[in-house]
Design an enzyme around this catalytic site. Structure first.
Site, PDB file in Angstrom:
ATOM      1  N   ASP A 210       0.834  -1.202   0.000  1.00 29.98           N
ATOM      2  CA  ASP A 210       0.000   0.000   0.000  1.00 29.98           C
ATOM      3  C   ASP A 210       0.869   1.253   0.000  1.00 29.98           C
ATOM      4  OD1 ASP A 210      -2.756   1.279   0.531  1.00 29.98           O
ATOM      5  OD2 ASP A 210      -1.543   2.088   2.166  1.00 29.98           O
ATOM      6  N   GLU A 252      13.306 -16.053  -1.594  1.00 26.28           N
ATOM      7  CA  GLU A 252      13.509 -17.274  -0.816  1.00 26.28           C
ATOM      8  C   GLU A 252      12.276 -18.172  -0.850  1.00 26.28           C
ATOM      9  OE1 GLU A 252      14.762 -16.637   3.212  1.00 26.28           O
ATOM     10  OE2 GLU A 252      15.949 -14.871   2.674  1.00 26.28           O
TER      11      GLU A 252
END
Length: 540
Positions: A210, A252
């Site tokens: 956001d 990851e």
């Protein structure tokens, strides 16, 4: 069906995904208390599978006093009790994934709630304390410190500073209840990295950021000077180091980011999409574009060009939880979108807006890249007029009551035409009132109607998923070629002879040469011509 989606079986699923935005509070009420919740979402997963979406983006579902619709987060590791529990969120993520639907959640790095533990500790600790270093506390100006520390203007209007009884002021670029974090502090950075890992460990496939261009501030917090570069709080260079560290974490887990980045400068916008930063960003140029062939052509070209600079896929969206619904906007004299232009009582031709919204759906879903669909757009919902005494959006109150706010696009969805409150939950009135006639848009009423907006979206998403003409993620699949047309007509090809054509003129036009009509947004005219405000997908 879901398991065979191309975007579910490749690492690049996000480059061409159809992503459905869920505003939990208004989606479906599972426990009958008038507020949408995770139980309601879980019950509607079969509907979302049938609709044909690849992922769900959830606006904030965290613990929040809801001063700004959940974008005032009090605890990122706790689901708000009105929506359910953390265990239920984990179950929803797993159940959706088993159906071939991934989950994207919201992160709000610019600010937290004034009820967040950090801010309550900062208030208690007082001026000069380490706790206040996590935010932007400053003395005021003037002899008694009664003037705000600088002249910035809140995103919601008015000053972004609030004074405390101890004399200090704190910064909030949004509502008073949303204090801005100090991103120069290492604890703030570490906490957000930990939050990302917390949700990635629970199976989340992506994060929407956001107000992604706002968190970093000039440490001096200077007065605003028009044209000053760098800006004191928008698009500062420090942000890119933050997002590089986030990208390393996402990599990851094989997760992705989409940024809410409102920037007019294409080159600076593209920086956020470099290979080691965000994967995608929302395309507000297209969202706000008027229903005008020339302007839409330019918006599409500009979008593709700025993304090509960094090899990122474009995103396409017509509406979201902040923006006037498409059916209403396209039925007005001014078909563009601008927050500053929102007023009460704007005249709307819903029949015209619906016809254009259907055509816009085919246009946006034919473009190369990812597509975002806000809940209820597939039902053709219009913007609702909320009675003034029921409005909850802080944008309305901070405007002095002149801005109608954003609640009109957040009205609880209609699911069943014959049930109380259109089947949103039970006999309890929803948290926002549904307007008269809302049940006529109900999903069950549209389900068996081949001409309904819901049927149009289902078929468009099915074709988008199965037709080779839409291409595959990667350079070749993310191109289009414009076809020569008369003024006011848009036509382009993708791959494998797929053609999209949209008629924005006042007269029906001949279709380009084709072997098959795959889908149209409305009936063709005599002689197979394409009527005004109608779109078609063709096999060339």
């Amino acid at each position: 069906m879901a398991a065979n989606r191309p975007s579910e079986t490749t690492a690049n699923w996000w480059r061409d995904a159809a992503i459905y935005q869920i505003y939990v509070r208004s989606f479906a009420d599972g426990d009958g208390d008038g507020t949408g919740d995770l139980a309601g979402v879980r019950a509607k997963l079969p509907y979302l599978v049938e609709l044909g979406v690849d992922a769900l983006w959830f606006t904030p579902w965290y613990l929040s006093p809801l001063a700004d619709g959940g974008y005032d987060v009090a605890d990122y590791r706790t689901i708000d009790p009105a929506f359910g529990t953390l265990a239920e969120a984990e179950k929803l993520i797993a159940e959706a994934h088993a159906l071939g639907i991934r989950t994207i959640i919201d992160i709000v790095p610019n600010h937290v709630s004034d009820q967040h533990a950090w801010f309550t500790a900062a208030l208690a600790a007082g001026p000069g304390s380490p706790e206040r270093d996590l935010f932007h506390f400053r003395p005021g100006r003037g002899p008694d410190g009664a003037v705000p520390p600088n002249d910035w203007v809140s995103e919601f209007g008015g000053t972004p500073w609030t004074r405390l009884p101890d004399g200090e002021w704190y910064l909030h670029l949004f509502a008073t209840q949303q204090p801005d974090l100090n991103w120069a502090h290492p604890t703030v950075r570490q906490e957000h990295e930990d939050v990302l890992r917390f949700w990635f460990e629970r199976g989340v496939s992506g994060v929407r950021i956001d107000s992604a261009a706002l968190p970093a501030k000039d440490p001096a917090l200077p007065d605003f000077t028009e044209g000053r570069d760098p800006h004191p709080y928008i698009d500062r260079d420090e942000l890119h180091d933050i997002y590089r560290s986030w990208r390393a974490i996402a990599d990851e887990y094989g997760a992705i980011f989409v940024g809410e980045v409102w920037l007019p400068d294409a080159e600076r916008f593209a920086r956020y999409l470099r290979p080691d930063e965000l994967h995608t960003a929302f395309n507000f140029n297209f969202l706000a574009c008027p229903w005008d062939a020339g302007l839409l052509h330019s918006a599409i070209d500009d979008t593709l060009a700025e993304h090509a600079l960094v090899g990122a896929p474009a995103t396409w969206v017509l509406c979201n939880h902040d923006v006037t619904r498409t059916v209403t906007r396209y039925g007005r004299q001014d078909t563009g979108f601008d927050f500053a232009a929102k007023t009460f009582g704007t005249l709307t031709d819903l029949a015209l807006g619906t016809r254009r919204a259907r055509a816009a759906a085919l246009l946006s879903l034919a473009l190369p890249g990812a597509a975002y669909l806000y809940q209820g757009e597939e039902l053709g919902l219009p913007e609702a007029d909320i009675p003034r005494d029921r409005i909850q959006d802080p944008m309305h109150f901070r405007s002095g009551g002149t801005d109608p706010g954003r609640d009109g696009c957040r009205v609880p969805l209609p699911w069943s035409a014959q049930a109380p409150y259109a089947g949103f939950g039970s006999a309890v009135e929803p948290w926002l009132p549904q307007p008269a006639g809302w049940s006529s848009y109900a999903a069950d009423a549209q389900d068996a109607d081949p001409d309904s907006m819901l049927s149009l979206y289902r078929e468009a998403l099915r074709l988008r998923r199965t037709e080779p003409g839409f291409g595959s993620p990667g350079t070749a699949g993310e191109r289009l070629t414009w076809l020569p047309t008369a003024p006011g007509v848009l036509a382009f090809t993708r791959t494998d002879r797929l053609v999209c054509v949209v008629n924005l003129t006042a007269e029906a036009v001949e279709l380009p040469g084709h072997t098959e009509v795959l889908l149209t947004s409305g009936p063709l005219a005599d002689g197979g011509r394409l009527p005004q405000d109608t779109a078609a997908w063709l096999r060339g």
